[in-house]
Design a protein around this motif. Structure first.
Motif, PDB file in Angstrom:
ATOM      1  N   LEU A  97       0.815  -1.215   0.000  1.00 42.10           N
ATOM      2  CA  LEU A  97       0.000   0.000   0.000  1.00 42.10           C
ATOM      3  C   LEU A  97       0.847   1.262   0.000  1.00 42.10           C
ATOM      4  O   LEU A  97       0.511   2.240  -0.686  1.00 42.10           O
ATOM      5  N   ASP A  98       1.944   1.264   0.741  1.00 41.85           N
ATOM      6  CA  ASP A  98       2.799   2.448   0.771  1.00 41.85           C
ATOM      7  C   ASP A  98       3.402   2.727  -0.597  1.00 41.85           C
ATOM      8  O   ASP A  98       3.452   3.876  -1.048  1.00 41.85           O
ATOM      9  N   ALA A  99       3.871   1.678  -1.272  1.00 39.42           N
ATOM     10  CA  ALA A  99       4.498   1.854  -2.585  1.00 39.42           C
ATOM     11  C   ALA A  99       3.487   2.320  -3.622  1.00 39.42           C
ATOM     12  O   ALA A  99       3.824   3.120  -4.507  1.00 39.42           O
ATOM     13  N   ILE A 100       2.258   1.822  -3.559  1.00 35.38           N
ATOM     14  CA  ILE A 100       1.214   2.264  -4.496  1.00 35.38           C
ATOM     15  C   ILE A 100       1.022   3.774  -4.379  1.00 35.38           C
ATOM     16  O   ILE A 100       1.084   4.509  -5.374  1.00 35.38           O
ATOM     17  N   ALA A 101       0.795   4.248  -3.157  1.00 33.54           N
ATOM     18  CA  ALA A 101       0.562   5.684  -2.955  1.00 33.54           C
ATOM     19  C   ALA A 101       1.797   6.496  -3.319  1.00 33.54           C
ATOM     20  O   ALA A 101       1.692   7.545  -3.981  1.00 33.54           O
ATOM     21  N   GLU A 102       2.971   6.023  -2.900  1.00 31.72           N
ATOM     22  CA  GLU A 102       4.211   6.762  -3.156  1.00 31.72           C
ATOM     23  C   GLU A 102       4.473   6.903  -4.650  1.00 31.72           C
ATOM     24  O   GLU A 102       4.796   7.999  -5.137  1.00 31.72           O
ATOM     25  N   ASP A 103       4.326   5.829  -5.391  1.00 34.83           N
ATOM     26  CA  ASP A 103       4.699   5.863  -6.808  1.00 34.83           C
ATOM     27  C   ASP A 103       3.672   6.602  -7.658  1.00 34.83           C
ATOM     28  O   ASP A 103       4.039   7.278  -8.622  1.00 34.83           O
ATOM     29  N   ILE A 104       2.403   6.472  -7.325  1.00 31.96           N
ATOM     30  CA  ILE A 104       1.385   7.255  -8.046  1.00 31.96           C
ATOM     31  C   ILE A 104       1.649   8.742  -7.835  1.00 31.96           C
ATOM     32  O   ILE A 104       1.660   9.530  -8.790  1.00 31.96           O
ATOM     33  N   ASP A 105       1.880   9.135  -6.600  1.00 32.59           N
ATOM     34  CA  ASP A 105       2.119  10.551  -6.323  1.00 32.59           C
ATOM     35  C   ASP A 105       3.406  11.044  -6.972  1.00 32.59           C
ATOM     36  O   ASP A 105       3.463  12.177  -7.474  1.00 32.59           O
ATOM     37  N   LEU A 106       4.446  10.222  -6.976  1.00 31.88           N
ATOM     38  CA  LEU A 106       5.713  10.637  -7.573  1.00 31.88           C
ATOM     39  C   LEU A 106       5.565  10.846  -9.076  1.00 31.88           C
ATOM     40  O   LEU A 106       6.044  11.847  -9.624  1.00 31.88           O
ATOM     41  N   SER A 107       4.904   9.929  -9.760  1.00 31.13           N
ATOM     42  CA  SER A 107       4.710  10.093 -11.203  1.00 31.13           C
ATOM     43  C   SER A 107       3.856  11.323 -11.499  1.00 31.13           C
ATOM     44  O   SER A 107       4.161  12.092 -12.420  1.00 31.13           O
ATOM     45  N   ARG A 108       2.798  11.520 -10.739  1.00 29.59           N
ATOM     46  CA  ARG A 108       1.945  12.707 -10.953  1.00 29.59           C
ATOM     47  C   ARG A 108       2.758  13.982 -10.779  1.00 29.59           C
ATOM     48  O   ARG A 108       2.644  14.916 -11.576  1.00 29.59           O
ATOM     49  N   ARG A 109       3.560  14.012  -9.734  1.00 26.89           N
ATOM     50  CA  ARG A 109       4.325  15.218  -9.439  1.00 26.89           C
ATOM     51  C   ARG A 109       5.391  15.472 -10.507  1.00 26.89           C
ATOM     52  O   ARG A 109       5.575  16.605 -10.963  1.00 26.89           O
ATOM     53  N   GLN A 110       6.095  14.418 -10.911  1.00 28.78           N
ATOM     54  CA  GLN A 110       7.192  14.606 -11.865  1.00 28.78           C
ATOM     55  C   GLN A 110       6.683  14.920 -13.265  1.00 28.78           C
ATOM     56  O   GLN A 110       7.276  15.746 -13.974  1.00 28.78           O
ATOM     57  N   ILE A 111       5.600  14.280 -13.680  1.00 33.03           N
ATOM     58  CA  ILE A 111       5.042  14.591 -14.994  1.00 33.03           C
ATOM     59  C   ILE A 111       4.307  15.926 -14.952  1.00 33.03           C
ATOM     60  O   ILE A 111       4.210  16.631 -15.962  1.00 33.03           O
ATOM     61  N   GLY A 112       3.815  16.283 -13.781  1.00 29.23           N
ATOM     62  CA  GLY A 112       3.124  17.558 -13.632  1.00 29.23           C
ATOM     63  C   GLY A 112       1.663  17.501 -14.015  1.00 29.23           C
ATOM     64  O   GLY A 112       1.132  18.429 -14.632  1.00 29.23           O
ATOM     65  N   VAL A 113       0.995  16.396 -13.658  1.00 22.07           N
ATOM     66  CA  VAL A 113      -0.414  16.223 -14.002  1.00 22.07           C
ATOM     67  C   VAL A 113      -1.195  15.866 -12.746  1.00 22.07           C
ATOM     68  O   VAL A 113      -0.669  15.252 -11.818  1.00 22.07           O
ATOM     69  N   GLU A 114      -2.458  16.241 -12.743  1.00 17.61           N
ATOM     70  CA  GLU A 114      -3.322  15.867 -11.632  1.00 17.61           C
ATOM     71  C   GLU A 114      -3.656  14.379 -11.681  1.00 17.61           C
ATOM     72  O   GLU A 114      -3.739  13.717 -10.646  1.00 17.61           O
ATOM     73  N   GLN A 115      -3.853  13.878 -12.905  1.00 16.70           N
ATOM     74  CA  GLN A 115      -4.307  12.500 -13.051  1.00 16.70           C
ATOM     75  C   GLN A 115      -3.453  11.766 -14.082  1.00 16.70           C
ATOM     76  O   GLN A 115      -3.198  12.260 -15.180  1.00 16.70           O
ATOM     77  N   LEU A 116      -3.027  10.559 -13.714  1.00 17.26           N
ATOM     78  CA  LEU A 116      -2.405   9.632 -14.656  1.00 17.26           C
ATOM     79  C   LEU A 116      -3.524   8.868 -15.354  1.00 17.26           C
ATOM     80  O   LEU A 116      -4.424   8.338 -14.694  1.00 17.26           O
ATOM     81  N   ASP A 117      -3.470   8.808 -16.667  1.00 20.23           N
ATOM     82  CA  ASP A 117      -4.574   8.164 -17.398  1.00 20.23           C
ATOM     83  C   ASP A 117      -4.716   6.695 -17.019  1.00 20.23           C
ATOM     84  O   ASP A 117      -5.819   6.211 -16.760  1.00 20.23           O
ATOM     85  N   LEU A 118      -3.594   5.993 -17.010  1.00 16.17           N
ATOM     86  CA  LEU A 118      -3.585   4.576 -16.654  1.00 16.17           C
ATOM     87  C   LEU A 118      -2.353   4.324 -15.794  1.00 16.17           C
ATOM     88  O   LEU A 118      -1.240   4.703 -16.178  1.00 16.17           O
ATOM     89  N   TRP A 119      -2.563   3.711 -14.640  1.00 20.75           N
ATOM     90  CA  TRP A 119      -1.439   3.344 -13.772  1.00 20.75           C
ATOM     91  C   TRP A 119      -1.427   1.840 -13.629  1.00 20.75           C
ATOM     92  O   TRP A 119      -2.466   1.204 -13.418  1.00 20.75           O
TER      93      TRP A 119
END
Length: 323
Positions: A97-119
């Motif tokens: 669970l920690d890795a799911i939240a961490e990696d989704i947030d990291l990708s969103r932040r680095q790409i600069g988007v509110e939502q990732l289309d598909l994770w």
């Protein structure tokens, strides 16, 4: 360019997906020019992952710079992945669970988007309860952080378990599975814990994906360069270490070499390269996969989109595989 729709993804997705491997060896201006060319050619979907890095930089961050360079992400689709093991503990599963939240947030932040289309989960850990994972990614959808979710390198049995749990609990199930798919059989794993759908003995797995509507996003349709004129048989047979040795270990046998030769023969008849025929063959599969193309230049973008437009007959598809 042909496009497909994914539940939860607002923008139709190009069947040719721009991969990350071609982005490693260039500076931003060259990468931006190639990515812009991909969009102009109809490729609107980009595959990335938090562990795809080069020289201290990462593909997520580079795509973020490109989005800002373009002035926005309109019409662009991002397939992001997470929960891959991290160095120095490459052999330890990191699906939690920690890795799911961490990696989704990291990708969103680095790409600069509110939502990732598909994770997508980049790897699996069969010891993790499937319900916990399904509920976690559904919570991320509810928060608006991802539009849909999928998996990469999960066995069909685990994908089926996720679908069944989601159906039973009125949750959103996986819409995609990224696995190896190519005209040549994978004889050995190029990396630990990867999954292939190639070969006649995996026909039932491919049929299940088609029946349940779980799209296959095919990685390495060129089989690590095995299906490229740039690599000769002598080089593969002589290789003892490095990328060529891995390619030989995973793909070089008489059956696969014969398929390569027949693909090249069909290519000559169509005015296509071996690599283009290999991409076209993968796209022509009955279960209609998407294919990840590791384009590294504007020219390769043009070659990949030409391969997507190539029309192979059913007899040619069968001939390449079976003779």
């Amino acid at each position: 360019m042909e496009y497909v729709e994914f539940p939860g993804v607002a923008t139709p997705v190009s069947r040719v997906v721009q991969g990350a491997i071609g982005l490693f060896a260039h500076d931003d201006p060259a990468r931006f020019a190639m990515l812009d060319a991909a969009v102009e050619a109809g490729i609107n979907t980009f595959d990335t992952a938090v562990n795809y890095a080069f020289g201290g930089d990462g593909v997520d961050a580079m795509l973020g710079r490109w989005v800002r360079h373009r002035g926005g992400r309109e019409g662009i689709v991002f397939f992001a992945k997470g929960c891959h093991p991290k160095l120095p503990h490459w052999d330890r599963p990191r699906v939690n669970l920690d890795a799911i939240a961490e990696d989704i947030d990291l990708s969103r932040r680095q790409i600069g988007v509110e939502q990732l289309d598909l994770w997508m989960f980049h790897r699996d850990d069969p010891a993790m309860d499937i319900g916990i994972l399904v509920e976690a990614v559904n919570a991320a959808i509810d928060r608006g952080h991802i539009g849909a979710w999928g998996v990469s390198n999960w066995t069909t049995a685990r994908v089926e378990a996720a679908v069944e749990y989601a159906d039973a609990h009125d949750l959103r199930g996986p819409v995609a599975n990224s696995a190896h798919w190519s005209v040549v059989d994978q004889l050995d794993e190029p990396w630990d814990d990867v999954v292939t759908l190639t070969g006649a003995h995996r026909e039932a797995d491919r049929a299940w994906h088609q029946e349940r509507g779980v799209k296959v996003v095919a990685w390495s349709p060129l089989a690590g360069g095995f299906l490229s004129e740039r690599i000769g048989r002598d080089e593969l047979e002589a290789a003892t270490e490095g990328h060529l040795a891995d390619t030989a270990r995973c793909y070089l046998n008489e059956v696969n070499w014969a398929r390569r030769e027949r693909a090249a023969e069909v290519g000559r008849q169509h005015g296509l390269s071996l690599s283009q025929v290999a991409l076209a063959w993968a796209l022509h599969a009955e279960f209609q996969p998407l294919v990840i193309a590791g384009n590294a230049s504007v020219e390769e973008v043009e070659q990949s989109t030409a391969a997507e437009r190539a029309e192979l007959t059913a007899d040619e598809v069968a001939y390449i595989f079976s003779g």
